[in-house]
Motif scaffolding. Structure first.
Motif, PDB file in Angstrom:
ATOM      1  N   UNK A  42       0.857  -1.190   0.232  1.00  0.00           N
ATOM      2  CA  UNK A  42      -0.216  -0.108  -0.027  1.00  0.00           C
ATOM      3  C   UNK A  42       0.719   0.841   0.525  1.00  0.00           C
ATOM      4  N   UNK A  43       1.900   1.234   0.509  1.00  0.00           N
ATOM      5  CA  UNK A  43       3.104   2.750   1.182  1.00  0.00           C
ATOM      6  C   UNK A  43       3.649   2.805  -0.509  1.00  0.00           C
ATOM      7  N   UNK A  44       3.367   1.580  -0.973  1.00  0.00           N
ATOM      8  CA  UNK A  44       4.240   1.652  -2.205  1.00  0.00           C
ATOM      9  C   UNK A  44       3.429   2.071  -3.485  1.00  0.00           C
ATOM     10  N   UNK A  45       2.073   1.379  -3.510  1.00  0.00           N
ATOM     11  CA  UNK A  45       1.458   1.977  -4.578  1.00  0.00           C
ATOM     12  C   UNK A  45       1.182   3.849  -3.999  1.00  0.00           C
ATOM     13  N   UNK A  46       1.114   4.190  -2.299  1.00  0.00           N
ATOM     14  CA  UNK A  46       0.540   5.593  -2.371  1.00  0.00           C
ATOM     15  C   UNK A  46       1.502   6.499  -3.114  1.00  0.00           C
ATOM     16  N   UNK A  47       3.044   5.733  -2.666  1.00  0.00           N
ATOM     17  CA  UNK A  47       4.768   6.715  -3.625  1.00  0.00           C
ATOM     18  C   UNK A  47       4.070   6.672  -4.753  1.00  0.00           C
ATOM     19  N   UNK A  48       3.342   5.697  -5.814  1.00  0.00           N
ATOM     20  CA  UNK A  48       3.338   6.176  -7.351  1.00  0.00           C
ATOM     21  C   UNK A  48       1.940   6.774  -7.030  1.00  0.00           C
ATOM     22  N   UNK A  49       1.179   7.414  -6.197  1.00  0.00           N
ATOM     23  CA  UNK A  49       0.659   8.508  -6.727  1.00  0.00           C
ATOM     24  C   UNK A  49       0.882   9.695  -6.074  1.00  0.00           C
ATOM     25  N   UNK A  50       1.104   9.969  -5.494  1.00  0.00           N
ATOM     26  CA  UNK A  50       2.017  10.824  -4.654  1.00  0.00           C
ATOM     27  C   UNK A  50       3.700  11.795  -5.436  1.00  0.00           C
ATOM     28  N   UNK A  51       3.901  10.665  -5.953  1.00  0.00           N
ATOM     29  CA  UNK A  51       5.245  10.967  -6.561  1.00  0.00           C
ATOM     30  C   UNK A  51       4.566  11.288  -8.623  1.00  0.00           C
ATOM     31  N   UNK A  52       3.029  11.207  -8.496  1.00  0.00           N
ATOM     32  CA  UNK A  52       2.516  11.940 -10.052  1.00  0.00           C
ATOM     33  C   UNK A  52       3.286  10.771 -11.032  1.00  0.00           C
ATOM     34  N   UNK A  53       3.136   9.368 -10.871  1.00  0.00           N
ATOM     35  CA  UNK A  53       3.788   8.475 -11.834  1.00  0.00           C
ATOM     36  C   UNK A  53       1.895   8.245 -12.458  1.00  0.00           C
ATOM     37  N   UNK A  54       1.278   8.261 -11.617  1.00  0.00           N
ATOM     38  CA  UNK A  54      -0.364   7.403 -12.148  1.00  0.00           C
ATOM     39  C   UNK A  54      -0.720   8.547 -13.406  1.00  0.00           C
ATOM     40  N   UNK A  55      -0.299   9.868 -12.555  1.00  0.00           N
ATOM     41  CA  UNK A  55      -1.168  10.759 -13.450  1.00  0.00           C
ATOM     42  C   UNK A  55      -0.056  11.972 -15.387  1.00  0.00           C
ATOM     43  N   UNK A  56       0.389  11.157 -15.297  1.00  0.00           N
ATOM     44  CA  UNK A  56       1.891  11.652 -15.875  1.00  0.00           C
ATOM     45  C   UNK A  56       3.111  10.410 -16.451  1.00  0.00           C
ATOM     46  N   UNK A  57       2.967  10.221 -17.458  1.00  0.00           N
ATOM     47  CA  UNK A  57       3.691   8.931 -17.995  1.00  0.00           C
ATOM     48  C   UNK A  57       5.187   9.251 -17.896  1.00  0.00           C
ATOM     49  N   UNK A  58       6.012   8.308 -16.540  1.00  0.00           N
ATOM     50  CA  UNK A  58       6.704   8.083 -16.121  1.00  0.00           C
ATOM     51  C   UNK A  58       7.912   6.633 -16.477  1.00  0.00           C
TER      52      UNK A  58
END
Length: 148
Positions: free
Chosen positions: A74-90
């Motif tokens: 969960x913390x790993x997936x929250x990281x993807x959210x907070x770091x913008x990986x879900x909204x911007x292609x990385x």
């Protein structure tokens, strides 16, 4: 401790919805998601604007220290959210490295030493690059190089 890290066992009965730093996050069980080669959890942005985190709880519950594994994932997936990986292609390798380090930091902020949890978790997955995603050895290297 942020609410989701305290309530990880409740995910089995109903999706958990909470807000973290202004973002609505829903964590839910997704049976059949597990693939030892590539996916144990993932996040996507729903039509309602909330971020949906999916885990295959039935598989995770068979692992030693399943509560800690859920917290790390969960913390790993929250990281993807907070770091913008879900909204911007990385770049997927960069995103996975950043999410691993974010997870360790988030767990540390909540009084949990995440490094042995992450090492134990990644030790259970196959060391293969699948769909461009890093395997076990790459993730072990990522967590070894995190600052926390």
């Amino acid at each position: 401790m942020i609410p989701i890290l305290m309530m990880v066992t409740e995910i089995e009965t109903a999706p958990l919805t909470f807000e973290y730093k202004g973002k609505e996050i829903v964590v839910a069980d997704s049976p059949g998601l597990y693939d030892k080669k590539s996916i144990q959890g993932y996040v996507e942005k729903g039509d309602d604007g909330a971020y949906d985190v999916f885990l295959d709880i039935s598989i995770i519950n068979m692992w030693i220290h399943e509560t800690d594994v859920k917290r790390f994932l969960i913390a790993h997936e929250i990281g993807h959210i907070m770091l913008g990986h879900v909204d911007i292609k990385t770049d997927v390798w960069k995103a996975e490295r950043e999410a691993d380090c974010f997870a360790l930091k988030l767990l540390a902020e909540n009084g949990i030493n995440g490094r042995p949890i992450a090492e134990g978790y990644y030790d259970m997955i196959v060391d293969e690059t699948v769909s461009g995603r890093p395997g076990r050895i790459a993730h072990m290297s990522f967590i070894e190089k995190c600052d926390n």
